[in-house]
Design a protein around this motif. Structure first.
Motif, short mmCIF file in Angstrom:
data_model
loop_
_atom_site.label_atom_id
_atom_site.label_comp_id
_atom_site.label_asym_id
_atom_site.label_seq_id
_atom_site.Cartn_x
_atom_site.Cartn_y
_atom_site.Cartn_z
N THR A 27 0.85 -1.18 0.00
CA THR A 27 0.00 0.00 0.00
C THR A 27 0.89 1.24 0.00
O THR A 27 1.75 1.37 0.86
N GLU A 49 0.82 7.13 2.93
CA GLU A 49 -0.08 8.27 2.78
C GLU A 49 0.67 9.53 2.36
O GLU A 49 0.10 10.43 1.78
N TYR A 104 -17.70 0.22 -4.05
CA TYR A 104 -17.62 0.30 -2.60
C TYR A 104 -18.42 1.53 -2.19
O TYR A 104 -17.87 2.63 -2.08
N ARG A 157 -13.90 0.60 -8.04
CA ARG A 157 -12.54 0.06 -8.24
C ARG A 157 -12.10 0.35 -9.66
O ARG A 157 -12.83 0.11 -10.63
N GLY A 193 -6.65 1.24 -7.78
CA GLY A 193 -7.11 2.39 -7.02
C GLY A 193 -8.62 2.47 -6.96
O GLY A 193 -9.33 1.55 -7.36
N ARG A 194 -9.09 3.59 -6.46
CA ARG A 194 -10.52 3.85 -6.39
C ARG A 194 -10.80 5.26 -6.93
O ARG A 194 -9.96 6.15 -6.81
N THR A 236 -7.82 7.47 -5.62
CA THR A 236 -7.09 7.06 -4.44
C THR A 236 -6.24 5.84 -4.79
O THR A 236 -6.77 4.83 -5.28
N ASP A 284 -4.22 2.48 -4.12
CA ASP A 284 -4.26 1.41 -3.12
C ASP A 284 -3.02 0.51 -3.21
O ASP A 284 -2.25 0.42 -2.26
N ASP A 294 -3.68 -8.86 -2.61
CA ASP A 294 -3.91 -8.01 -1.45
C ASP A 294 -3.62 -8.81 -0.18
O ASP A 294 -4.32 -9.76 0.14
N ALA A 323 -11.01 1.98 6.02
CA ALA A 323 -10.21 2.96 5.28
C ALA A 323 -9.89 2.47 3.87
O ALA A 323 -9.77 3.27 2.95
N ARG A 324 -9.71 1.15 3.71
CA ARG A 324 -9.39 0.63 2.38
C ARG A 324 -10.05 -0.73 2.19
O ARG A 324 -9.72 -1.69 2.89
N VAL A 348 -8.58 -5.46 -2.26
CA VAL A 348 -8.25 -5.25 -3.68
C VAL A 348 -8.28 -6.59 -4.40
O VAL A 348 -7.55 -7.52 -4.03
#
Length: 255
Positions: A100, A103, A121, A126, A148-149, A157, A159, A180, A187-188, A191
């Motif tokens: 991951t 941040e 989600y 996705r 990502g998203r 975002t 991932d 994954d 939060a996540r 995947v």
């Protein structure tokens, strides 16, 4: 008896009678020189025998002079004083486990179009997209694949990103597959397993626990030879390793 008398007696015993006009002083001087030469030759021969015996040198063996202290022996290399052995070159890693992105990493901009996976989600979807990577020691690898998203507003975002760690990112065949390993959280979300294949592929089939699972495919907009694939989490739970995976072209031939 002095030396002159000894010399006279020796000459009388070996050479016979002498003439009266012999220069006895010159004869005595020459005798001293002869004795000095004999002592010198005898000492040298003794030293040579000592060297041969001490060194264990036999017939047919050549004695080699030791090298000077500041020169290495013939056929060898002497490392400088205090030098440490050379560090073996680093071996290339066999693969990269997906991780991951921290941040603190800046948002990676997609290269080409963003691929929608059809997995939601809440209001986020996705998506998969190619991103640029920088591996100074592997100049043939310049891209990776991001899971990502995307929000309804179009914000992305990151991932999980996977990329090759050796060779070329465009070599034919499968490249790194993303699994994954993280524990799902608010939060996540998890995947789905994903990756990419380079070549004229129209079907990718994974095997897990003896059953076959088809992947979903989407060509990369920048290079259609690069095909992004992922597995629906309803068919393959995220994080579950495949036992095998194959790719086929439009005729069903294995690639």
């Amino acid at each position: 008896m002095n030396e002159l008398e000894q010399l006279r007696r020796a000459m009388r015993a070996t050479e016979g009678p002498y003439h009266d006009d012999l220069d006895l002083t010159a004869i005595m001087r020459d005798g001293r020189r002869l004795r000095r030469r004999r002592r010198f030759v005898g000492a040298g021969a003794t030293a040579l025998v000592t060297v041969l015996v001490a060194g264990g040198v036999g017939l047919g063996v050549r004695w080699v002079r030791p090298p000077a202290p500041d020169r290495p022996p013939v056929g060898g290399v002497v490392a400088p004083t205090g030098a440490s052995p050379a560090t073996p070159p680093e071996s290339a890693p066999t693969g990269v486990s997906p991780a991951t992105p921290p941040e603190s990493d800046p948002q990676r901009r997609p290269v080409g179009d963003v691929v929608e996976a059809g997995i939601w989600y809440g209001v986020d979807q996705r998506v998969y997209y190619v991103v640029a990577v920088d591996l100074p020691k592997v100049p043939g690898v310049r891209i990776g694949l991001m899971a990502g998203r995307r929000t309804p507003a179009g914000d992305l975002t990151d991932d999980i990103v996977v990329n090759d760690v050796r060779g070329s990112d465009r070599r034919p065949g499968f490249h790194e597959i993303g699994y994954d390993d993280a524990t799902p959280s608010a939060a996540r979300p998890p995947v789905p397993t994903f990756g990419y294949f380079v070549g004229p592929v129209t079907r990718i089939v994974g095997t897990v626990d003896g059953r076959q699972v088809d992947a979903r495919l989407a060509p990369w907009s920048t290079d259609p030879e690069l095909v992004i694939f992922w597995f629906d989490p309803a068919d393959l739970a995220p994080g579950v390793r495949l036992d095998g995976i194959v790719a086929r072209d439009r005729t069903g031939r294995l690639l």
